[in-house]
Design an enzyme around this catalytic site. Sequence first.
Site, PDB file in Angstrom:
ATOM      1  N   ASP A   1       0.834  -1.207   0.000  1.00 36.86           N
ATOM      2  CA  ASP A   1       0.000   0.000   0.000  1.00 36.86           C
ATOM      3  C   ASP A   1       0.865   1.252   0.000  1.00 36.86           C
ATOM      4  O   ASP A   1       0.538   2.242  -0.668  1.00 36.86           O
ATOM      5  CB  ASP A   1      -0.925  -0.008   1.215  1.00 36.86           C
ATOM      6  CG  ASP A   1      -1.849   1.200   1.228  1.00 36.86           C
ATOM      7  OD1 ASP A   1      -2.635   1.352   0.262  1.00 36.86           O
ATOM      8  OD2 ASP A   1      -1.776   1.999   2.176  1.00 36.86           O
ATOM      9  N   TYR A   2       1.969   1.213   0.727  1.00 37.54           N
ATOM     10  CA  TYR A   2       2.904   2.340   0.757  1.00 37.54           C
ATOM     11  C   TYR A   2       3.355   2.701  -0.656  1.00 37.54           C
ATOM     12  O   TYR A   2       3.331   3.871  -1.055  1.00 37.54           O
ATOM     13  CB  TYR A   2       4.097   1.970   1.633  1.00 37.54           C
ATOM     14  CG  TYR A   2       5.233   2.965   1.643  1.00 37.54           C
ATOM     15  CD1 TYR A   2       5.166   4.126   2.396  1.00 37.54           C
ATOM     16  CD2 TYR A   2       6.392   2.730   0.905  1.00 37.54           C
ATOM     17  CE1 TYR A   2       6.218   5.037   2.421  1.00 37.54           C
ATOM     18  CE2 TYR A   2       7.443   3.637   0.923  1.00 37.54           C
ATOM     19  CZ  TYR A   2       7.354   4.774   1.675  1.00 37.54           C
ATOM     20  OH  TYR A   2       8.392   5.671   1.686  1.00 37.54           O
ATOM     21  N   TYR A   3       3.747   1.699  -1.435  1.00 38.35           N
ATOM     22  CA  TYR A   3       4.193   1.962  -2.799  1.00 38.35           C
ATOM     23  C   TYR A   3       3.037   2.390  -3.702  1.00 38.35           C
ATOM     24  O   TYR A   3       3.224   3.227  -4.598  1.00 38.35           O
ATOM     25  CB  TYR A   3       4.927   0.751  -3.368  1.00 38.35           C
ATOM     26  CG  TYR A   3       6.386   0.748  -2.992  1.00 38.35           C
ATOM     27  CD1 TYR A   3       7.307   1.502  -3.712  1.00 38.35           C
ATOM     28  CD2 TYR A   3       6.842   0.031  -1.894  1.00 38.35           C
ATOM     29  CE1 TYR A   3       8.644   1.534  -3.354  1.00 38.35           C
ATOM     30  CE2 TYR A   3       8.183   0.059  -1.528  1.00 38.35           C
ATOM     31  CZ  TYR A   3       9.078   0.812  -2.271  1.00 38.35           C
ATOM     32  OH  TYR A   3      10.404   0.863  -1.909  1.00 38.35           O
TER      33      TYR A   3
END
Length: 216
Positions: A127-129
Amino acid sequence: MRIIVIGGSGRTGILIVEQLVAAGHSVVATIRNPRHMAETVKRGAETIVLDLEKSPLAEFTATMQGADAVVFAAGSAAGEGSALDRIGTRRTVHAAENAGVKRYVAVSALGASTGLSTRSLDEEMKDYYRQKRAAAKFIHASSLDWTILEPGELTDGGGTGKVLLSLEAINEESVPRADVAAVVVALLEEPRSIGKVLQLTRGTRSIAAALKAALG
């Protein structure tokens, strides 16, 4: 230059503030937690409390009035949702456009724009990416003179002044936060970096030489 540093009290942001002040720039640090104000003030920055999710967009626009550049160095903390990276980028890009600030430098993450495989990552990092890539797409579509810096794994301690910068995908390596800050300072004064996404890790060249090699 008068430069707004978004996320000025973070572990990377505070070093950007410090190095910009040392380079003779007038710095405004935006911070989310007023308890961190003493740290940015001590380093010579005008400091304003603004929350990337909750503060009115008009307050960001007013803060940016008369500035020459914006540096986005904010990021979600451990345990927070990564949507802050996308939301914060979108709101600060809008504010910069509204305030008439053209130069915008964003600190992202290595591989966010070069198709880094996320198959081996856990859901939080995936999700961060996703959020970093969404933020980059928004920057690309803006009217700003933007540069995106994508550093490898960030480490603490002193910088080496030796880095690798590339417009292409590079192997995952670490890089000291102090060197990330020094590269940000250099990018603000390098017009050839406008419209570019640069990968950054530790390396063997000085920052000036690494920029020359990457940008021609």
